[in-house]
Scaffold this motif. Sequence first.
Motif, mmCIF file in Angstrom:
data_model
loop_
_atom_site.group_PDB
_atom_site.id
_atom_site.type_symbol
_atom_site.label_atom_id
_atom_site.label_comp_id
_atom_site.label_asym_id
_atom_site.label_seq_id
_atom_site.Cartn_x
_atom_site.Cartn_y
_atom_site.Cartn_z
ATOM 1 N N ARG A 1 0.603 -0.922 0.082
ATOM 2 C CA ARG A 1 0.079 0.502 -0.434
ATOM 3 C C ARG A 1 0.693 1.418 0.125
ATOM 4 N N SER A 2 1.905 0.806 0.474
ATOM 5 C CA SER A 2 3.612 3.144 0.593
ATOM 6 C C SER A 2 3.018 3.035 -1.247
ATOM 7 N N ILE B 1 -0.431 -8.230 -6.030
ATOM 8 C CA ILE B 1 -0.504 -9.268 -4.408
ATOM 9 C C ILE B 1 -1.953 -8.689 -4.217
ATOM 10 N N LEU B 2 -1.792 -9.852 -3.603
ATOM 11 C CA LEU B 2 -3.195 -10.156 -2.725
ATOM 12 C C LEU B 2 -3.988 -8.870 -1.459
ATOM 13 N N ASN C 1 -10.126 -8.344 -2.831
ATOM 14 C CA ASN C 1 -9.189 -6.616 -3.362
ATOM 15 C C ASN C 1 -7.517 -7.315 -3.643
ATOM 16 N N PHE C 2 -7.140 -6.436 -4.841
ATOM 17 C CA PHE C 2 -5.416 -6.892 -4.843
ATOM 18 C C PHE C 2 -4.977 -5.544 -5.113
ATOM 19 N N LEU D 1 -2.588 4.068 -15.350
ATOM 20 C CA LEU D 1 -3.668 4.232 -14.363
ATOM 21 C C LEU D 1 -1.771 3.808 -12.577
ATOM 22 N N GLY D 2 -1.036 3.847 -12.821
ATOM 23 C CA GLY D 2 0.290 3.050 -11.709
ATOM 24 C C GLY D 2 -0.028 2.467 -11.054
ATOM 25 N N VAL D 3 -0.410 2.475 -10.137
ATOM 26 C CA VAL D 3 -0.247 1.394 -8.096
ATOM 27 C C VAL D 3 -1.695 1.929 -8.021
#
Length: 143
Positions: free
Chosen positions: A13-14, A105-106, A111-112, A119-121
């Motif tokens: 998430r970072s 990454i789950l 959601n992942f 769109l990027g990350v």
Amino acid sequence: MNADPDRVITAARSWLGTPYHDQASLRCVGCDCLGLARGIWREVVGPEPFPIPPYSRDWGETGPCEVLAEGARRMMPEIAPSEAGPGALVLFRMMPRAIAKHVGILIGPDNFLHAYERLGVIEEPLTPSWRRRIAFAFLFPQR
């Protein structure tokens, strides 16, 4: 021993909002889907164990060798995709009969997080369309 899934998710998430950039792996600067996984590895596990050779962006690439899965097997425990839970790295086969070329990454059961061109990350729902494309799953090892 495997890495704590919460630590993997926090690291993943970072990277949210990092712009898409092919073959890059710099948080807040740019990455592609493999670069995202590499960055999470560096944060959760440590230095990357080997350099990543250049690779094509062709999601329709076919061939006898699952290059991405074989590379992951060299350093990560493989699990059945049906057993993959939060914190697992999943490889997607984006087209039928193509090799697996996309990484995510789950984050939760539904959601992942992944790096997507233009769109990027981003974090998004693991819809049935995405779920059926999962070809391989791996766990990050402990540092």
